[in-house]
Design an enzyme around this catalytic site. Structure first.
Site, PDB file in Angstrom:
ATOM      1  N   LYS A 199       0.828  -1.208   0.000  1.00 36.93           N
ATOM      2  CA  LYS A 199       0.000   0.000   0.000  1.00 36.93           C
ATOM      3  C   LYS A 199       0.858   1.251   0.000  1.00 36.93           C
ATOM      4  CE  LYS A 199      -1.589   2.493   3.441  1.00 36.93           C
ATOM      5  NZ  LYS A 199      -2.330   3.198   4.497  1.00 36.93           N
ATOM      6  N   ASN A 200       1.879   1.275   0.851  1.00 37.85           N
ATOM      7  CA  ASN A 200       2.680   2.490   1.016  1.00 37.85           C
ATOM      8  C   ASN A 200       3.631   2.741  -0.146  1.00 37.85           C
ATOM      9  OD1 ASN A 200       1.432   3.103   3.421  1.00 37.85           O
ATOM     10  ND2 ASN A 200       2.986   2.122   4.692  1.00 37.85           N
ATOM     11  N   ARG A 218      -4.369  10.407   4.657  1.00 34.70           N
ATOM     12  CA  ARG A 218      -3.265  11.360   4.747  1.00 34.70           C
ATOM     13  C   ARG A 218      -2.372  11.344   3.510  1.00 34.70           C
ATOM     14  NH1 ARG A 218      -1.925  13.770   9.624  1.00 34.70           N
ATOM     15  NH2 ARG A 218      -3.250  13.192  11.374  1.00 34.70           N
ATOM     16  N   CYS A 232      -5.352   8.052   9.573  1.00 34.77           N
ATOM     17  CA  CYS A 232      -5.234   7.501  10.925  1.00 34.77           C
ATOM     18  C   CYS A 232      -4.937   8.600  11.937  1.00 34.77           C
ATOM     19  CB  CYS A 232      -4.110   6.461  10.980  1.00 34.77           C
ATOM     20  SG  CYS A 232      -4.470   4.926  10.136  1.00 34.77           S
ATOM     21  N   ASP A 281       5.139   0.761  11.832  1.00 37.17           N
ATOM     22  CA  ASP A 281       3.936   0.058  11.386  1.00 37.17           C
ATOM     23  C   ASP A 281       3.872  -1.388  11.874  1.00 37.17           C
ATOM     24  OD1 ASP A 281       2.843   2.232  10.160  1.00 37.17           O
ATOM     25  OD2 ASP A 281       3.274   1.609   8.110  1.00 37.17           O
ATOM     26  N   ILE A 300       8.413   7.393  16.651  1.00 34.75           N
ATOM     27  CA  ILE A 300       7.986   8.052  15.415  1.00 34.75           C
ATOM     28  C   ILE A 300       6.744   8.905  15.638  1.00 34.75           C
ATOM     29  CG2 ILE A 300       7.327   7.719  13.002  1.00 34.75           C
ATOM     30  CD1 ILE A 300      10.163   6.867  13.575  1.00 34.75           C
TER      31      ILE A 300
END
Length: 418
Positions: free
Chosen positions: A22-23, A91, A115, A305, A327
């Site tokens: 996805k990223n 985002r 998120c 993540d 983070i």
């Protein structure tokens, strides 16, 4: 609103095919705005966020076709406004800013949503584009960028490591006039995948995977085909699922080199790991799960993540483990939900101290963000009794077909339509 019902005390065993990342897919989709020729993308995961991105591209004027693969043609783009209605849910929509400003000289992008796990400031994106000659105003809830002519190459030192900040500025720099150097750049594999995609279209990017990127701007990019890299976080999530349930699984169509920090910690936790070029096997059969100490940090360190999944691992391991989040300042929202299931977890600032829990108990819990929702599903498999996970729209944003993949591994999980 959909929810998951999970019957616990089950073991995950078997093989699972990993989807595209996805990223990586999202920035690559936004990068198609830089090119006016047809682009064919394969291994794009079918996710809510991907669907939202495609809707946004279409709203801007792009033509898309989804038939297993994704074809995008942005030659007819005639709109530079990314509206709140779409951006509020994701985002990553901020990634429209750089490509629109670079190719069209104008971009109005609503301040993003997604998120609720921290402040994730946009100032890094804004400052970098200003150094490249863009005039930017933040008004009416929008970031509005205007460029006279082309963006200009610039020397950009990022105040903090930012994946989306690096991606946005790298995309913008591909069509800038002259050379752009980005220092303190993110090194994540998804940044490398985006750079490889852009280079395949004719961009001139060097240094991807290091903390210094050098981009020589080109007049235009051409069309082409590209396959999105496998999802290292989905891979890690399934591996943790096997570890906490005492099972054995093989992840296919993945890349072990993308999650070395995670594999090291799984071995520390007592798992037996084998890997090949595009597969990983984790075997926890008959082995004792041990707690680990993790500290999230930018790649190549331990990924934020995967923090929630390892919080579950530590909660059910024999002993005391510690999880430090560096983070995001608000990424322990899954902890109160795990405590509802009987987990013994103490929060001290940005540290979660996880003590040996004799047995998690099924409960009704609420997903608060994407990775937290995955961790609650894993906890449900370990727990005694049934667990209901509410607000699973979060998990649909980042995991393709997750309940069917888990069912294929022996997970007793079903979706209850809301």
């Amino acid at each position: 609103m959909d929810k998951f019902k999970i019957d616990g005390r089950c073991t995950l065993n078997g093989e699972v095919t990993i989807s595209g990342a996805k990223n990586a897919a999202l920035p690559i989709l936004f990068a198609t705005l830089l090119c006016d020729e047809e682009i064919h993308l394969s291994n794009v995961p079918r996710l809510k966020d991907v669907g939202t991105t495609i809707k946004l591209l279409e709203m801007l004027g792009a033509t898309t076709k989804v038939n297993g693969n994704v074809t995008v043609l942005t030659g007819a783009v005639n709109n530079h406004v990314a509206p709140y209605e779409l951006v509020k849910t994701m985002r990553a929509s901020i990634l429209a800013l750089g490509p629109l400003a670079a190719r069209f000289g104008a971009a109005d992008v609503s301040l993003p949503g997604g998120c609720a796990i921290g402040a994730r400031p946009v100032n890094l994106h804004v400052h970098g584009l200003e150094l490249m000659g863009a005039k930017i105003a933040i008004e009416d809830g929008y970031i509005k960028a205007r460029v006279d002519g082309r963006l200009k190459g610039a020397h950009i030192l990022m105040d903090m490591v930012s994946v989306t900040g690096t991606e946005n500025l790298m995309m913008a720099a591909t069509l800038a006039d002259g050379r752009t150097v980005i220092e303190n750049a993110a090194r994540e594999p998804e940044v490398v995948d985006l750079a490889n995609f852009l280079n395949a279209l004719g961009a001139k990017i060097q240094g991807a995977g290091t903390d210094t990127l050098t981009i020589d701007g080109v007049e235009r990019l051409h069309g082409g085909s590209y396959s999105v890299q496998p999802d290292r976080i989905e891979t890690g999530t399934f591996l943790v699922g096997a570890a906490v349930t005492g099972g054995k699984i093989t992840c296919r169509k993945t890349d072990p080199t993308l999650l070395e920090a995670v594999l090291v910690k799984l071995e520390e936790a007592g798992a037996l790991i084998e890997k090949g070029e595009d597969w990983i096997t984790l075997d926890m059969t008959g082995r004792t799960l041990k707690p680990v100490t993790i500290k999230t940090a930018p790649y190549p360190a331990f990924p934020t993540d995967m923090q929630a999944q390892f919080t579950v691992l530590n909660a059910v391991a024999k002993g005391t483990g510690m999880v430090t989040e560096t983070i995001f300042e608000n990424r322990f929202m899954h902890v109160p939900e795990l405590v509802r299931m009987g987990a013994d977890i103490e929060l001290q600032g940005n540290v979660a101290i996880c003590r040996d829990t004799q047995q998690l108990k099924g409960a009704q819990v609420m997903a608060t963000d994407l990775r937290a929702s995955a961790s609650l599903v894993l906890a449900g498999f370990v727990a005694e009794g049934s667990t209901i996970v509410d607000r699973i729209y979060h998990i649909d944003r980042g995991y393709e077909d997750i309940e069917h993949k888990l069912q294929g591994l022996g997970g007793r999980i079903e979706r209850i339509k809301g």
